[in-house]
Scaffold this active site. Structure first.
Site, PDB file in Angstrom:
ATOM      1  N   ARG A   1       0.749  -1.271   0.071  1.00 32.02           N
ATOM      2  CA  ARG A   1       0.102   0.000   0.043  1.00 32.02           C
ATOM      3  C   ARG A   1       0.952   1.249   0.102  1.00 32.02           C
ATOM      4  NH1 ARG A   1      -2.887   1.874  -2.788  1.00 32.02           N
ATOM      5  NH2 ARG A   1      -4.124  -0.048  -2.704  1.00 32.02           N
TER       6      ARG A   1
ATOM      7  N   ASP B   1      -1.788  38.049 -11.711  1.00 29.32           N
ATOM      8  CA  ASP B   1      -2.650  37.240 -10.858  1.00 29.32           C
ATOM      9  C   ASP B   1      -4.059  37.404 -10.776  1.00 29.32           C
ATOM     10  OD1 ASP B   1      -2.997  35.295  -8.752  1.00 29.32           O
ATOM     11  OD2 ASP B   1      -3.556  36.992  -7.529  1.00 29.32           O
TER      12      ASP B   1
END
Length: 285
Positions: free
Chosen positions: A97, A218
């Site tokens: 895992r 931005d």
């Protein structure tokens, strides 16, 4: 990214799973049982994290034979065997895992990065990541972006001066504006590049006066980006960021910006599915 950094991340991940042992595997599986396991891709995508997964297994069984059949950065298709493991079954199961978690997460990032890059094919623009990463996983997540052909922005806060809106807001209380902030930042002893984040054309004009290394547009509209690109000198690099997705990235790239940074590459990439299977096993002496 150094080997010690990778191993620290891997050790922390392994501690989560089996620092106190693996009660199921240790109860059921004879320590002498050896086997051959394969890791299979369940989806199409881009491989990333193969070497990391290998380190997970090797740290707990240095004698395990591991063959990586598809290297990081390569395309994979559902059903492809990407790795073959020969060793003690008990160690393969313990690490299963943890190794798959790295593979699924990093390959998911690489696969999403490749999709973004395909959208700007033929245009003179680079795709970059951000610091919007899972705490403790940044270096590996940025590596996955790189494996798919993307570029890495600042890995930490010491790798460049980035003047953001909150810096400017805090400085405004003292009457310090964009131009003064950039000029002050350019005096940093390490002479690191100075980047300023702007969101209006007025701020772009103010930033140009101080001559930063780069201007980050931005959350600006495409129309304003085009206007900004027209007035920013070629000596200043232009980056676009904010609300950029697979549907609009090509339009953004066509404005003429040099770099597009996308936080979604790391914070919103879906996992790419893999499974570990045992097609053959046998008892050893």
């Amino acid at each position: 990214m150094s080997q010690s950094q990778i191993e620290k991340i891997i050790d922390n991940a392994c501690d989560e799973d089996f620092a106190r042992g693996d009660i199921t595997t240790e109860t059921l599986i004879p320590s002498s049982l050896a086997g051959r396991a394969i890791i299979v891709a369940k989806q199409d995508g881009i491989m990333a994290g193969a070497e990391v997964a290998k380190i997970v297994f090797m740290k707990h069984d240095p004698n395990m034979e591991i063959d990586i059949l598809i290297e990081d950065g390569k395309k994979i298709k559902a059903g492809d065997v990407v790795m073959v493991l020969n060793g003690r079954v008990i160690n393969i199961l313990k690490c299963e895992r943890t190794a798959l978690n790295f593979l699924t997460h990093l390959s998911g990032i690489a696969s999403l990065t490749a999709k973004y890059i395909s959208k700007v094919e033929g245009l003179n623009v680079s795709l970059a990541d951000t610091r919007k990463t899972i705490p403790g996983m940044r270096m590996l997540e940025k590596y996955a972006v790189y494996a798919a052909g993307g570029k890495s922005n600042r890995p930490d806060l010491a790798c460049g001066v980035l003047i953001k809106d909150n810096h400017l807001m805090a400085l405004s209380a003292k009457g310090i504006g964009i131009k003064e902030a950039i000029e002050k930042a350019k005096t940093n002893k390490s002479k690191l590049p100075v980047i300023v984040e702007v969101n209006t054309l007025e701020q772009v004009a103010q930033a140009i006066e101080a001559g930063p290394s780069s201007i980050l547009l931005d959350n600006m509209s495409v129309e304003d980006m085009k206007k900004a690109v027209d007035i920013i000198p070629e000596t200043i690099k232009i980056e676009a960021s904010g609300n950029i997705n697979l549907d609009n990235i090509r339009e953004v790239a066509m404005t003429g910006v040099d770099v597009i940074s996308v936080g979604a590459l790391t914070h919103s990439a879906p996992s790419l599915d893999f499974s570990l299977e045992f097609p053959v096993q046998q008892e050893t002496e």
